[in-house]
Every structure is written in C-alpha cells, then in structure tokens.
Design a protein around this motif. Structure first.
Motif, PDB file in Angstrom:
ATOM      1  N   PHE A  45      65.106  83.232  73.819  1.00  0.00           N
ATOM      2  CA  PHE A  45      64.004  82.452  74.216  1.00  0.00           C
ATOM      3  C   PHE A  45      64.508  81.223  75.026  1.00  0.00           C
ATOM      4  CE2 PHE A  45      62.325  85.018  70.808  1.00  0.00           C
ATOM      5  CZ  PHE A  45      61.084  85.233  71.132  1.00  0.00           C
ATOM      6  N   ALA A  46      63.794  80.761  76.039  1.00  0.00           N
ATOM      7  CA  ALA A  46      64.057  79.624  76.675  1.00  0.00           C
ATOM      8  C   ALA A  46      62.722  78.509  76.439  1.00  0.00           C
ATOM      9  CB  ALA A  46      63.920  79.741  78.201  1.00  0.00           C
ATOM     10  N   LEU A  47      63.073  77.349  75.909  1.00  0.00           N
ATOM     11  CA  LEU A  47      62.408  76.428  75.399  1.00  0.00           C
ATOM     12  C   LEU A  47      62.308  75.034  76.231  1.00  0.00           C
ATOM     13  CD1 LEU A  47      63.193  76.023  71.695  1.00  0.00           C
ATOM     14  CD2 LEU A  47      61.735  77.672  72.692  1.00  0.00           C
ATOM     15  N   GLU A  48      61.019  74.949  76.782  1.00  0.00           N
ATOM     16  CA  GLU A  48      60.681  73.734  77.563  1.00  0.00           C
ATOM     17  C   GLU A  48      60.848  72.428  76.543  1.00  0.00           C
ATOM     18  OE1 GLU A  48      56.016  74.022  77.537  1.00  0.00           O
ATOM     19  OE2 GLU A  48      56.932  74.331  79.180  1.00  0.00           O
ATOM     20  N   ALA A  49      60.899  71.142  77.115  1.00  0.00           N
ATOM     21  CA  ALA A  49      61.002  69.901  76.183  1.00  0.00           C
ATOM     22  C   ALA A  49      59.761  69.748  75.293  1.00  0.00           C
ATOM     23  CB  ALA A  49      60.976  68.802  77.290  1.00  0.00           C
ATOM     24  N   GLY A  50      59.957  69.550  74.183  1.00  0.00           N
ATOM     25  CA  GLY A  50      58.888  69.303  73.305  1.00  0.00           C
ATOM     26  C   GLY A  50      58.083  70.628  72.798  1.00  0.00           C
ATOM     27  N   HIS A  51      58.862  71.450  72.884  1.00  0.00           N
ATOM     28  CA  HIS A  51      58.062  72.849  72.329  1.00  0.00           C
ATOM     29  C   HIS A  51      58.194  72.684  70.936  1.00  0.00           C
ATOM     30  CE1 HIS A  51      57.592  77.060  71.506  1.00  0.00           C
ATOM     31  NE2 HIS A  51      57.721  77.319  72.924  1.00  0.00           N
ATOM     32  N   PRO A  52      56.923  73.239  70.384  1.00  0.00           N
ATOM     33  CA  PRO A  52      56.937  73.155  68.797  1.00  0.00           C
ATOM     34  C   PRO A  52      57.886  73.897  68.159  1.00  0.00           C
ATOM     35  CG  PRO A  52      54.889  73.818  69.934  1.00  0.00           C
ATOM     36  CD  PRO A  52      55.776  73.980  70.866  1.00  0.00           C
ATOM     37  N   ALA A  53      58.860  74.904  68.751  1.00  0.00           N
ATOM     38  CA  ALA A  53      59.902  75.458  67.886  1.00  0.00           C
ATOM     39  C   ALA A  53      60.964  74.333  67.920  1.00  0.00           C
ATOM     40  CB  ALA A  53      60.318  76.609  68.839  1.00  0.00           C
ATOM     41  N   GLN A  54      61.044  73.390  68.624  1.00  0.00           N
ATOM     42  CA  GLN A  54      62.102  72.264  68.134  1.00  0.00           C
ATOM     43  C   GLN A  54      61.719  71.549  66.763  1.00  0.00           C
ATOM     44  OE1 GLN A  54      61.894  70.242  71.783  1.00  0.00           O
ATOM     45  NE2 GLN A  54      63.631  71.780  73.046  1.00  0.00           N
ATOM     46  N   ALA A  55      60.369  71.547  66.478  1.00  0.00           N
ATOM     47  CA  ALA A  55      60.210  70.990  65.301  1.00  0.00           C
ATOM     48  C   ALA A  55      60.546  71.943  64.249  1.00  0.00           C
ATOM     49  CB  ALA A  55      58.776  70.492  65.277  1.00  0.00           C
ATOM     50  N   VAL A  56      60.344  72.884  64.286  1.00  0.00           N
ATOM     51  CA  VAL A  56      60.536  74.170  63.394  1.00  0.00           C
ATOM     52  C   VAL A  56      62.121  74.213  63.099  1.00  0.00           C
ATOM     53  CG1 VAL A  56      60.495  76.628  62.508  1.00  0.00           C
ATOM     54  CG2 VAL A  56      58.727  75.445  63.852  1.00  0.00           C
ATOM     55  N   LEU A  57      62.852  73.887  64.201  1.00  0.00           N
ATOM     56  CA  LEU A  57      64.280  73.995  64.046  1.00  0.00           C
ATOM     57  C   LEU A  57      64.807  72.658  63.470  1.00  0.00           C
ATOM     58  CD1 LEU A  57      65.325  75.298  67.655  1.00  0.00           C
ATOM     59  CD2 LEU A  57      65.363  76.615  65.348  1.00  0.00           C
ATOM     60  N   GLU A  58      64.148  71.602  63.843  1.00  0.00           N
ATOM     61  CA  GLU A  58      64.628  70.299  62.959  1.00  0.00           C
ATOM     62  C   GLU A  58      64.160  70.447  61.496  1.00  0.00           C
ATOM     63  OE1 GLU A  58      63.616  65.585  63.343  1.00  0.00           O
ATOM     64  OE2 GLU A  58      62.803  67.005  64.920  1.00  0.00           O
ATOM     65  N   GLU A  59      63.221  70.823  61.069  1.00  0.00           N
ATOM     66  CA  GLU A  59      63.090  70.990  59.764  1.00  0.00           C
ATOM     67  C   GLU A  59      63.811  71.855  58.944  1.00  0.00           C
ATOM     68  OE1 GLU A  59      59.160  72.174  56.771  1.00  0.00           O
ATOM     69  OE2 GLU A  59      58.813  71.918  59.050  1.00  0.00           O
ATOM     70  N   ALA A  60      64.228  72.939  59.652  1.00  0.00           N
ATOM     71  CA  ALA A  60      65.264  73.972  59.150  1.00  0.00           C
ATOM     72  C   ALA A  60      66.713  73.378  59.054  1.00  0.00           C
ATOM     73  CB  ALA A  60      65.003  75.243  59.900  1.00  0.00           C
ATOM     74  N   GLY A  61      66.885  72.137  59.817  1.00  0.00           N
ATOM     75  CA  GLY A  61      68.205  71.554  59.797  1.00  0.00           C
ATOM     76  C   GLY A  61      69.304  72.451  60.994  1.00  0.00           C
ATOM     77  N   ILE A  62      68.449  72.885  61.936  1.00  0.00           N
ATOM     78  CA  ILE A  62      69.081  73.572  63.057  1.00  0.00           C
ATOM     79  C   ILE A  62      69.121  72.913  64.247  1.00  0.00           C
ATOM     80  CG2 ILE A  62      69.169  75.776  64.331  1.00  0.00           C
ATOM     81  CD1 ILE A  62      67.889  77.269  62.027  1.00  0.00           C
ATOM     82  N   PRO A  63      70.311  72.574  64.892  1.00  0.00           N
ATOM     83  CA  PRO A  63      70.331  71.551  65.858  1.00  0.00           C
ATOM     84  C   PRO A  63      69.451  72.541  67.200  1.00  0.00           C
ATOM     85  CG  PRO A  63      72.637  71.853  65.255  1.00  0.00           C
ATOM     86  CD  PRO A  63      71.736  72.796  64.422  1.00  0.00           C
ATOM     87  N   ALA A  64      68.516  71.610  67.860  1.00  0.00           N
ATOM     88  CA  ALA A  64      67.584  71.914  68.895  1.00  0.00           C
ATOM     89  C   ALA A  64      68.024  72.079  70.047  1.00  0.00           C
ATOM     90  CB  ALA A  64      66.257  71.468  68.763  1.00  0.00           C
TER      91      ALA A  64
END
Length: 547
Positions: free
Chosen positions: A68-87
């Motif tokens: 997937f390609a994520l644009e800036a501020g995509h909600p998936a980045q918050a999920v990654l951060e909560e899971a401890g995965i670099p976004a």
C-alpha cells in the motif's frame, strides 16, 4: 491505496502478481474463474476471517503480500505507531498460511498479530457487496455512519456520560454507606459512649499494670522495711552509736590519743547510718498508698482490658478505635447534608448529559436531512428517481453516544411504506441503494481503497450504465476495485483485468491478465454476447468504450 498484490500457492493460484493504480480497477471473467479468490487472498493478508482451507493442494504453505502507498497523515500511520512499527509512506503486509493451518503475519518485516492486521484493514480497505460486509444494512451501525457523514463530534456527550456515571456512583456509594452506618447506629453510639467515658490513652494499660504490681508488692514488704527503719533509728543503732560516741569522747582526753581513730570511724559510721536511715524512710514513703488507690487502678485496668477484648483490639488501640467510631458518627450525623450535595451534583451531571445529548440529536437531525438530500441526488442517476431514502431518528437507550436510534429506511415507490433497506429493496435496487450510500458516506474519505464485489448484480442496460458511471465518479477521488459481470460497468474502468481458469499438468489454476485496448474490446464483447463473440458484439463493445 493498494499498489500491488502478490499471491503464491493459495487455492487455485500458484503464482500471481498484480499491480493496481488509482481510479477504477475492474476484474471480469467467467463465473467460477477465480475472481472471488482474489478477494479471499486480499482478505487473508488483511486479517479478515474467511475460508479455513486456503493453501493450494500439494503446496506446503500459501503466502500473500499486499503493498500500500500511504499519504501524509493516513490513519494507518497511527495504527502502526500504536503497534510500535515505524511508519513511512510505504506499507507492506505479508501473511503465510501453512498446510497444517498455522498463520503468521508481518507488517514492514515486523511480526504482528491478526488484531494489528484487522486494525490496519479498517483504515486501508473497505469491502462492499450485496451482502453488505461493512454493515450498511445493519441498523446498529447507522448512527455511527450518520455521525461520520455529518462530522458530528460525540466527545462532549461521552465526557458528560462519564461524569454522569461518576456522580451516580458517588451518590450510590454514599447512600449505601449511610444505610450501613444507620444499621449499626445503636452499636456505634453505645460503643463510642463507652470509649469516650473511659477515655483510654495509648500506653496507659502498661502504666496501670506496673503501678498495680508495685502497690501489691508494697503491702508485702513494707512491714520489714518499717522494722529495719526502726532498728536504724534513735531507739536502735542510731541511739547506740550516739551513746558510744559520747562515752568515747569523754574518755579520749585521758586516753592520750588512742581513741582518735575509733572516734573518726565512729563518726563515719554515724553519717552512713544516717544515709541508710533516710533511704529506708524514703522507701517507706514511696510504698505508702491508700488501699482505695490500688482498687481504683485495678478497676480501670480491668475496664481497659475488657473493652479491648470486646472490640478485638489491643488496649493501646482503643484510643484510635474511639476516634474511628466518633468519625463514623459524625459521618452519620452529617450524612444527610453530604447526600444532598451529591444528589445536587448528580442532577447537574444528568442535566449536562441531557443537554449534550440534545445537541447531538439536533446535529443528527441536520445531518440526516443533508444525507437524505444527498441520497436523493445520487438515486436519480441510478434510475431510482421515484425511490425515497429517509434517515429515521427515534429515541433510544441513553449511552455515551447520546439517546438516538438511527435507521436508514427506503420506500421504493411513491406512497409505499418505508422500511429497512434489506427488507424493502430487491436485489438490483439494493445494489443501487448501497452504491448511493457508499458515494454519500465516503465522499470525504481519503486514502481508502473501496472494493465492490458484484454490487451491480441484478441490474443491466441503462441502470448498469448508471451504476458504472457512479463507480467511475467515486473512483476519481481515490481507488475503487470492482468485481463485475456487467459490460456497462467494465467499460468505465481505467484499468481492466480478466480472470480465467486454465489447466496445466492436470491442475486447474487461475490467472489474471491485464487487458490492453483490443483485449478489452474482446472481453466486453464476450460479456455482451457470451461464448460466441461476433463482430456485432465487438462493435457494441467499442460503443460502450467510447462512452
């Protein structure tokens, strides 16, 4: 946006690499060719619950990778951060299913649970079909969808609900405590009265016990001490020493110094005897007591010990117990006033919640009117201009999100009663209603890949053309994947793939082929004419592509 899907040894796919692009992506093919398998594979890598047996027969394991390609501020980045995965702006999901059923998943090469996959899928992909996988047909989710559509902030109501609950619990606990105290009021007042009257002090029991033992011992030894004092006094040793000293002093001059030493020793003896006599006298004074004093000490000592046994505490803890009982009585006496204060706070919290809920109801009413107008505008191009969509808001059970029960209803013909979507609309009508809802509810969604699985089932001709145009319009704002049997819908695609089966070495496999312009003509002609493709069908296909 979904950029790529790599499938290995899943069901009847041995190896398949697909690259997707923005806009409308269409998958077509014969029934049973494997179009649904692609969705099963995508659902597998996203953590969706689906088929139990996914690994291709004869393979040790199956694997699906989605990019997937994520644009800036995509909600998936918050999920990654909560899971401890670099976004980053790239997201790679990979999931493996072994032949014995074990599943393992990675996100950007970090091992993750199925829960993390599903949390990501909620903000990456939305699957929709006549079975309504997202819940548009389920009234339980209609309120949330309406709030999303209207941009309604429910946080104030949730905060008011929590404050209401806190105030209610505080009042309930205070009333329970008051009731418990009232039930033991008689005991409290009696016990507190006993302790207050006795007024025991820390350390007093040990002090009384020591005094009692001393007074008891004094009664036994005082007579011997008195006799000793008498033997040391003027009628005893003191008198004899005085006589001896007087007699020796009279004879000393004639003794020519021979009595000086004895006289000095006798003088020292008289001094020591005086000290002894004084000490014995002091002891007699100390051991002197009124018998009533011993009786009083024993009575108080026994009273302190008796209360300690009665309340199951140490004697030195009686003072603290007295303070505790007094505090309970103060609470009991002041309880009505405290409860009145808590009742006032509970009423204020209830009023604040009701005001917040009322504001939510008003906001939802405005959003519902706006959604109904938007749906009217969407239904007309879908050849359903006579249908009426209505968002019903009725009183429901109070909760953190307010007091409203929201239901999407439709009336397919003028004058017909409105009812729930899945009970009123036919299959073709339902598809169009759901597509119109999708267009309205996702109008402001960004970064979401929408998948429509045969949402055009049951419609054809001009209606299918209208469905295709709405899908194409929806895809202009993002990415839409459509599985379809409708040539009118397929003709609207910006990117077109054909799914087909082939037999290789006795195995049935599914393949997906990207179509160029001539191949699209042939595929649309097949969809129009069936197994035998005629030039007339190709001409009709070219007409569809020309718009």
């Amino acid at each position: 946006m979904l950029r790529g899907l790599d499938i290995r040894d899943m069901l009847i796919i041995d190896r398949l690499e697909l690259s997707f692009a923005p806009g409308l992506n269409v998958l077509t093919g014969e029934t049973g060719a494997g179009k649904s398998i692609l969705l099963d594979a995508l659902g597998f890598v996203l953590g969706w619950r689906g088929r139990a047996e996914l690994v291709r027969a004869g393979a040790e394991q199956g694997e699906v990778t989605a990019e997937f390609a994520l644009e800036a501020g995509h909600p998936a980045q918050a999920v990654l951060e909560e899971a401890g995965i670099p976004a980053s702006d790239e997201l790679i999901l990979r999931r493996v299913n072994t032949a014995d059923g074990r599943k393992t998943a990675w996100v950007n090469d970090r091992r993750v649970s199925g829960e993390v996959l599903r949390a990501l899928s909620d903000v990456l992909v939305e699957l929709h079909g006549q079975q309504d996988d997202r819940g548009l047909l389920n009234p339980r989710g209609h309120r949330e969808l309406l709030d999303e559509f209207g941009g309604i902030d429910t946080a104030p109501a949730r905060a008011a609900w929590r404050a209401r609950r806190v105030a209610a619990v505080a009042l309930e606990e205070a009333r329970a405590a008051q009731a418990a105290l009232a039930a033991e009021e008689e005991f409290l007042r009696h016990a507190a009265g006993e302790l207050t009257k006795l007024d025991p002090q820390p350390g007093e029991e040990a002090e009384l016990d020591a005094r009692r033992r001393l007074m008891q011992a004094a009664s036994r030894i005082r007579e011997d001490i008195r006799r000793a004092h008498q033997a040391l006094g003027p009628e005893g040793a003191e008198g004899m020493l005085s006589d001896a000293s007087r007699w020796l002093d009279g004879a000393a001059e004639a003794a020519e110094g021979r009595l000086d030493g004895p006289l000095e020793a006798l003088s020292r003896a008289v001094d020591a005897l005086g000290e002894a006599e004084q000490g014995v006298a002091d002891a007699l004074d100390a051991l002197s007591h009124d018998p009533r004093e011993l009786e009083a000490a024993e009575e108080r000592l026994f009273a302190i010990r008796g209360l300690a046994r009665k309340h199951g505490v140490a004697p030195d803890e009686l003072a603290a117990l007295a303070a505790e009982l007094s505090a309970k009585l103060e609470t009991l006496d002041a309880g009505e006033g405290g409860i009145a204060t808590l009742e006032k706070a509970a009423r204020a919290a209830e009023a604040a919640y009701e005001a917040a809920a009322d504001r939510l109801t008003e906001a939802r009413a405005r959003a519902a009117a706006k959604l109904d107008r938007a749906m009217g505008a969407e239904l007309a191009p879908l050849k359903m201009e006579r249908a009426v969509f209505t968002t019903q808001i009725e009183p429901g059970e109070p909760g953190p999100e307010g007091v409203d029960a929201v239901t999407f209803t439709v009336a397919t013909n003028p004058g017909a009663p409105a009812g729930p979507l899945n009970k009123i609309a036919s299959g073709g009508e339902l598809s169009r209603f759901l597509l119109a809802l999708k267009v309205c509810l996702t109008r402001h969604a960004t970064g979401l890949t929408m998948i429509f699985d045969e949402i055009d089932r049951g419609v054809g001709g001009a209606t299918a053309d209208a469905v295709g145009r709405r899908l194409a319009a929806l895809a202009r704002e993002g990415q839409v994947l459509v599985v379809t049997h409708s040539p009118q819908v397929a003709a609207m695609a910006a990117h077109h793939w054909r799914v087909e089966k082939r037999v290789a070495k006795g195995q049935t496999l599914s393949t997906v082929t990207p179509l160029d312009a001539p191949s699209r003509v042939d595929e649309l002609a097949r969809m129009l004419a069936g197994e035998t493709v005629t030039e007339e069908a190709r001409a009709a296909a070219r007409a569809l592509l020309a718009g």
